[in-house]
Design a protein around this motif. Structure first.
Motif: not given
Length: 454
Positions: A151-152, A171-177, A188-195
């Protein structure tokens, strides 16, 4: 007395347990500062002082949101007339239904028209996406492409380029370290969509997020994800059919339940200008168990064929198979037929199908479904060139439905000359349409029976 010392990130104002070189929330470097005294107590408790809000009236002098066409009329229709800048759109559908193909075509057409588009793939390598673009004849389009799941790095890239539209697959493949859970998890999903939503709002970029669905057909992940975005689209259709339906179930910038119809071809997904003619194209001469329903999907009238088959059962519990309609609604129609009209089908299997792979949800299809069932049971076709619409109540009464004039105009345009409709439709009957207006369902049962006697 020793001073209380706490730490805070000067970039995102989040409290920190200790000093570090990098903020664990926003990822910025060298932004952790000390806070003492009352400020330290407030930060340690996680509280921040409130600020008065600016209140405004209901009237507004702001311009309506800017829309831009994506070069695919059916997609623009479902979005409400084009994509809105700074919006977040979530599109879900079964695997292989064509989500990635549709948005790759949209990005290519948009970029070819002078806009800037970035396509981020978390599931495929860039060479795979390029091969698909080559097959679709889109390789020359100036779409910027990358393959990444962090994500970053993705957000930093989008911040640097600020494209007009950005597509994230999926969106299901995205991750935040900073999040220790696995990609695709709820957090992870909630954080990725929020960003992504926050990026869209502050940058003006329209962000499209492709989402996986569960076996029940819902977008995988917490329901909060659908609440966070501006628009939610579902891509529907049977993989054995070449037709696909794109339906809006939520749209803050346009009508919900709008429908776009596509045909899967060797050149990708092509919009269908006249869905009614397409759904009825393979319909032959009138046969028992066939009825045409004049429906409304979003803002457009759509005519579809409803097929029913009634057969003697060899088992104590008859089968009830339904494709494209609500099984509970079918059970209600059968109960009304038995209790109010004396038509019992308890000893028969019943199969109901909406031709063309479309799914019908409006109650206005009740009368057409009942007509198809009664026609199949009596082994007698309905009058030629007949459409039907009307809602059946539990008392057996037929209730008027919205937009009858649009339904009848579409039927007349396709050559239909007869209509079965509730009595409340009388004021909008068109010239050239011979209407049979019914107040109760048993009136149609008697009508079909008298036709049998003839």
């Amino acid at each position: 007395m020793a001073k209380k010392i706490a730490y805070v990130c000067s970039a995102c104002r989040s409290p920190q347990m200790k000093w570090s070189g990098r903020c664990g929330v926003c990822g910025e470097w060298n932004t952790i500062i000390e806070a003492t005294g009352d400020e330290a107590s407030r930060l340690a408790s996680g509280r921040r002082p409130g600020s008065p809000l600016e209140l405004v009236g209901l009237s507004s002098v702001d311009e309506p949101p800017e829309r831009r066409n994506l070069g695919i009329p059916e997609l623009d229709r479902v979005l409400g007339g084009g994509v809105v800048s700074a919006s977040a759109v979530l599109i879900g559908g079964d695997p292989g239904i064509g989500k990635s193909t549709l948005l790759l075509q949209a990005a290519a057409n948009f970029a070819a028209g002078g806009g800037s588009a970035v396509y981020i793939s978390g599931e495929e390598a860039t060479t795979q996406v390029q091969m698909r673009a080559e097959r679709l004849g889109l390789a020359s389009s100036p779409v910027m492409l990358a393959s990444e799941t962090g994500m970053r790095d993705i957000v930093a890239t989008l911040e640097a380029t600020r494209p007009d539209i950005a597509i994230v697959d999926s969106i299901q493949t995205m991750w935040l370290d900073g999040n220790e859970s696995a990609p695709g998890s709820v957090s992870q999903l909630r954080a990725a969509v929020h960003q992504f939503v926050q990026f869209a709002k502050r940058s003006g970029t329209a962000v499209f997020l492709i989402g996986h669905v569960t076996k029940e057909g819902q977008i995988a992940g917490p329901r909060a994800v659908e609440h966070m975005v501006d628009t939610v689209l579902y891509f529907e259709g049977e993989r054995s059919h070449q037709y696909r339906m794109l339906r809006a179930v939520k749209n803050r910038f346009g009508p919900a339940d709008e429908l776009g119809v596509f045909e899967m071809t060797g050149q990708g997904l092509q919009g269908v200008d006249n869905p009614s003619a397409m759904f009825l194209s393979e319909r032959g001469r009138p046969a028992p168990g066939s009825a045409v329903f004049a429906g409304i999907e979003g803002t457009r009238p759509v005519l579809v064929e409803i097929q029913a088959l009634v057969a003697q059962t060899a088992f104590p519990s008859p089968r009830r198979n339904v494709v494209g309609w609500d099984g509970n609604r079918l059970a209600m129609v059968l109960a009304v037929l038995e209790a109010r009209c004396g038509v019992g089908l308890g000893g028969h299997d019943l199969y109901l199908n909406i031709a063309g792979g479309i799914r019908i949800t409006e109650p206005a299809a009740d009368l057409a479904v009942a007509a198809a069932i009664l026609s199949a049971s009596a082994q007698r076709p309905l009058e030629p060139n007949t459409v039907a619409f009307g809602e059946i109540s539990l008392t057996g009464a037929l209730r008027p439905v919205p937009k009858p004039e649009q339904r009848l105009k579409e039927a007349k345009k396709l050559g239909f000359t007869r209509a079965l409709a509730p009595k409340g439709t009388k004021r909008v009957i068109l010239e050239g349409i011979e209407a049979t207006l019914l107040g109760e369902l048993h009136e149609f049962v008697r009508l079909l029976g008298s036709s049998d006697d003839d």
